[in-house]
Design a protein around this motif. Structure first.
Motif, PDB file in Angstrom:
ATOM      1  N   UNK A   1       0.836  -1.208   0.000  1.00 12.07           N
ATOM      2  CA  UNK A   1       0.000   0.000   0.000  1.00 12.07           C
ATOM      3  C   UNK A   1       0.870   1.257   0.000  1.00 12.07           C
ATOM      4  N   UNK A   2       1.941   1.236   0.809  1.00 12.93           N
ATOM      5  CA  UNK A   2       2.830   2.395   0.842  1.00 12.93           C
ATOM      6  C   UNK A   2       3.546   2.575  -0.489  1.00 12.93           C
ATOM      7  N   UNK A   3       3.969   1.485  -1.087  1.00 18.23           N
ATOM      8  CA  UNK A   3       4.666   1.577  -2.374  1.00 18.23           C
ATOM      9  C   UNK A   3       3.746   2.152  -3.440  1.00 18.23           C
ATOM     10  N   UNK A   4       2.469   1.713  -3.438  1.00 13.90           N
ATOM     11  CA  UNK A   4       1.505   2.255  -4.400  1.00 13.90           C
ATOM     12  C   UNK A   4       1.280   3.745  -4.169  1.00 13.90           C
ATOM     13  N   UNK A   5       1.147   4.125  -2.905  1.00 10.99           N
ATOM     14  CA  UNK A   5       0.923   5.540  -2.576  1.00 10.99           C
ATOM     15  C   UNK A   5       2.127   6.386  -2.989  1.00 10.99           C
ATOM     16  N   UNK A   6       3.308   5.881  -2.744  1.00 12.03           N
ATOM     17  CA  UNK A   6       4.526   6.619  -3.114  1.00 12.03           C
ATOM     18  C   UNK A   6       4.610   6.749  -4.629  1.00 12.03           C
ATOM     19  N   UNK A   7       4.301   5.684  -5.349  1.00 15.41           N
ATOM     20  CA  UNK A   7       4.332   5.749  -6.812  1.00 15.41           C
ATOM     21  C   UNK A   7       3.344   6.789  -7.329  1.00 15.41           C
ATOM     22  N   UNK A   8       2.166   6.798  -6.730  1.00 12.94           N
ATOM     23  CA  UNK A   8       1.144   7.768  -7.134  1.00 12.94           C
ATOM     24  C   UNK A   8       1.647   9.199  -6.901  1.00 12.94           C
ATOM     25  N   UNK A   9       2.227   9.443  -5.737  1.00  5.41           N
ATOM     26  CA  UNK A   9       2.743  10.787  -5.415  1.00  5.41           C
ATOM     27  C   UNK A   9       3.882  11.153  -6.357  1.00  5.41           C
ATOM     28  N   UNK A  10       4.754  10.186  -6.665  1.00  2.71           N
ATOM     29  CA  UNK A  10       5.856  10.460  -7.585  1.00  2.71           C
ATOM     30  C   UNK A  10       5.332  10.845  -8.964  1.00  2.71           C
ATOM     31  N   UNK A  11       4.314  10.150  -9.434  1.00  5.00           N
ATOM     32  CA  UNK A  11       3.731  10.480 -10.738  1.00  5.00           C
ATOM     33  C   UNK A  11       3.127  11.877 -10.723  1.00  5.00           C
ATOM     34  N   UNK A  12       2.421  12.211  -9.643  1.00  5.57           N
ATOM     35  CA  UNK A  12       1.844  13.552  -9.535  1.00  5.57           C
ATOM     36  C   UNK A  12       2.945  14.608  -9.522  1.00  5.57           C
ATOM     37  N   UNK A  13       4.015  14.328  -8.809  1.00  2.00           N
ATOM     38  CA  UNK A  13       5.128  15.272  -8.739  1.00  2.00           C
ATOM     39  C   UNK A  13       5.788  15.431 -10.100  1.00  2.00           C
ATOM     40  N   UNK A  14       5.959  14.327 -10.829  1.00  5.45           N
ATOM     41  CA  UNK A  14       6.537  14.410 -12.166  1.00  5.45           C
ATOM     42  C   UNK A  14       5.652  15.253 -13.088  1.00  5.45           C
ATOM     43  N   UNK A  15       4.342  15.034 -13.003  1.00  2.47           N
ATOM     44  CA  UNK A  15       3.409  15.812 -13.835  1.00  2.47           C
ATOM     45  C   UNK A  15       3.451  17.289 -13.465  1.00  2.47           C
ATOM     46  N   UNK A  16       3.543  17.569 -12.181  1.00  2.00           N
ATOM     47  CA  UNK A  16       3.634  18.966 -11.724  1.00  2.00           C
ATOM     48  C   UNK A  16       4.917  19.601 -12.218  1.00  2.00           C
ATOM     49  N   UNK A  17       6.017  18.866 -12.113  1.00  2.00           N
ATOM     50  CA  UNK A  17       7.309  19.399 -12.568  1.00  2.00           C
ATOM     51  C   UNK A  17       7.312  19.634 -14.062  1.00  2.00           C
TER      52      UNK A  17
END
Length: 123
Positions: A104-120
């Motif tokens: 669950x944590x790995x999925x959440x981290x991946x989701x946040x990383x994708x959002x951060x990449x899109x924001x960047x």
């Protein structure tokens, strides 16, 4: 016959109208110049504000990236703990819960990383 420079040039009605029209045009242009200066100042202020917001967003993204890296390290530690616990057959249920938490944590981290990449990318 050349006019005497010391004598005034006769001015007719048409010349007066042209002079008044030129005065109005000059006044209009001066007004536009002032208006453009105001717009330019507003644009400079807006650009400075946007630049500051961009810098703030970049700092925020860097902070989030560090937090994500720390979270990934914690996930790795948890995975290692899970692996160690798997060796102990008496703790199977605990191991299963730990695995689920890690996933669950790995999925959440991946989701946040994708959002951060899109924001960047958007920046």
């Amino acid at each position: 016959d050349q006019p005497n420079p010391s004598q005034p040039i006769p001015v007719d009605g048409e010349m007066i109208e042209q002079i008044e029209s030129l005065k109005k045009t000059i006044d209009d242009l001066l007004g536009e110049k002032e208006s453009l200066k105001t717009v330019e100042e507003q644009l400079k202020e807006r650009a400075a504000l946007l630049e500051k917001q961009l810098d703030d967003q970049k700092e925020s993204n860097e902070s989030i990236s560090e937090q994500l890296e720390n979270a990934l390290s914690e996930v790795d530690i948890l995975k290692n703990t899970v692996s160690s616990l798997q060796e102990d057959s008496s703790s199977t249920a605990h191991v299963k819960r730990m695995e689920e938490k890690c996933e669950a944590q790995a999925k959440q981290i991946s989701k946040i990383q994708n959002e951060l990449k899109n924001t960047s990318k958007a920046l």
